[in-house]
Write a protein that holds these residues in place. Structure first.
Motif, mmCIF file in Angstrom:
data_model
loop_
_atom_site.group_PDB
_atom_site.id
_atom_site.type_symbol
_atom_site.label_atom_id
_atom_site.label_comp_id
_atom_site.label_asym_id
_atom_site.label_seq_id
_atom_site.Cartn_x
_atom_site.Cartn_y
_atom_site.Cartn_z
ATOM 1 N N UNK A 84 7.959 34.073 70.317
ATOM 2 C CA UNK A 84 6.746 33.621 71.323
ATOM 3 C C UNK A 84 6.165 32.375 70.946
ATOM 4 N N UNK A 85 5.889 32.464 69.503
ATOM 5 C CA UNK A 85 5.219 30.836 68.931
ATOM 6 C C UNK A 85 6.019 30.837 67.704
ATOM 7 N N UNK A 86 5.690 29.947 66.768
ATOM 8 C CA UNK A 86 6.584 29.562 65.850
ATOM 9 C C UNK A 86 6.194 30.554 64.917
ATOM 10 N N UNK A 87 5.341 31.604 64.789
ATOM 11 C CA UNK A 87 4.838 32.534 64.105
ATOM 12 C C UNK A 87 5.054 34.159 64.336
ATOM 13 N N UNK A 88 5.260 34.364 65.701
ATOM 14 C CA UNK A 88 5.017 35.526 66.258
ATOM 15 C C UNK A 88 6.492 35.866 67.127
ATOM 16 N N UNK A 89 7.216 36.856 66.821
ATOM 17 C CA UNK A 89 8.341 37.120 67.693
ATOM 18 C C UNK A 89 8.579 38.665 67.843
ATOM 19 N N UNK A 90 9.292 38.979 69.060
ATOM 20 C CA UNK A 90 9.684 40.366 69.391
ATOM 21 C C UNK A 90 11.326 40.372 69.204
ATOM 22 N N UNK A 91 11.778 41.460 68.838
ATOM 23 C CA UNK A 91 13.440 41.684 68.625
ATOM 24 C C UNK A 91 13.621 43.058 68.709
ATOM 25 N N UNK A 92 14.956 43.416 69.431
ATOM 26 C CA UNK A 92 15.476 44.549 69.509
ATOM 27 C C UNK A 92 16.908 44.455 68.956
ATOM 28 N N UNK A 93 17.511 45.568 68.792
ATOM 29 C CA UNK A 93 18.740 45.556 67.858
ATOM 30 C C UNK A 93 19.401 46.937 67.968
ATOM 31 N N UNK A 94 20.759 46.540 67.603
ATOM 32 C CA UNK A 94 21.574 47.946 67.452
ATOM 33 C C UNK A 94 22.006 48.098 66.130
#
Length: 201
Positions: A84-94
């Motif tokens: 979302x920014x250079x330091x904050x993210x959201x992730x999904x995985x298998x």
């Protein structure tokens, strides 16, 4: 010997990624600002696995050499996310859970993950990150005397990693993650050391 091979494999992979910071031509670095900025990405990796503190139906399971990383005990995972920014993210995985086959018990399964990432750039093509979230997992367990059970859980995960830009849209990702698996009838600490590739948009 196998542990030495494992360590040398990780060292060689990390050395390759860091060396790329100086060997990739400057022209390939065009768009580095985008590489560190907001972005969407996807990727996959291969993992070495180890398991500690395993229990099934309140019965301790001796993990033996499963409590150490081993070259012949690997699994894999895939992921997608957005910074979302250079330091904050959201992730999904298998996540494909590593097979357990020892002391008369056989366990195999898979999981889905959702995590938040906090990243910190070190250079224009190198960043470290920490992650935390949940894993929804499901496994089939077979054991002595006809023991047969489906076990599942919704538990915590946490880890840290290094992301090395190879070219503007491709990076090498090195990560260590712990999954605190604690279902109704089974629990274990699963650790994965992963090397993978990440493609970003």
């Amino acid at each position: 010997m196998k542990r030495a091979t494992f360590l040398s494999t990780l060292l060689a992979t990390g050395t390759l990624g860091v060396a790329s910071l100086t060997t990739v031509p400057a022209a390939a670095a065009t768009g580095n600002d985008d590489w560190l900025g907001p972005k969407a990405y996807l990727g996959a990796g291969a993992s070495f696995a180890k398991i500690d503190d395993a229990e099934v139906h309140d019965n301790d399971i001796g993990t033996g050499d499963l409590s150490d990383f081993d070259d012949d005990r690997t699994t894999w995972q895939a992921f997608a996310g957005v910074m979302v920014t250079s330091w904050l993210g959201l992730e999904a995985g298998y996540l494909e859970l590593p097979d357990y086959n020892d002391n008369g018990f056989e366990i195999d399964g898979h999981g889905y993950t959702a995590s938040a990432l906090l990243a910190a750039p070190l250079t224009d093509r190198l960043e470290v990150y920490a992650k935390g979230g949940r894993v929804w997992w499901d496994a089939q367990a077979d054991g002595p005397l006809g023991f047969d059970a489906d076990i599942d859980g919704n538990d915590w995960l946490y880890g840290a990693g290094l992301n090395v830009g190879l070219v503007p849209n491709l990076s090498l990702r090195l990560e260590y993650t712990r999954y605190k698996l604690d279902g109704d009838h089974a629990e274990a600490d699963l650790d994965l050391a992963t090397a993978g590739l990440q493609l970003q948009f």
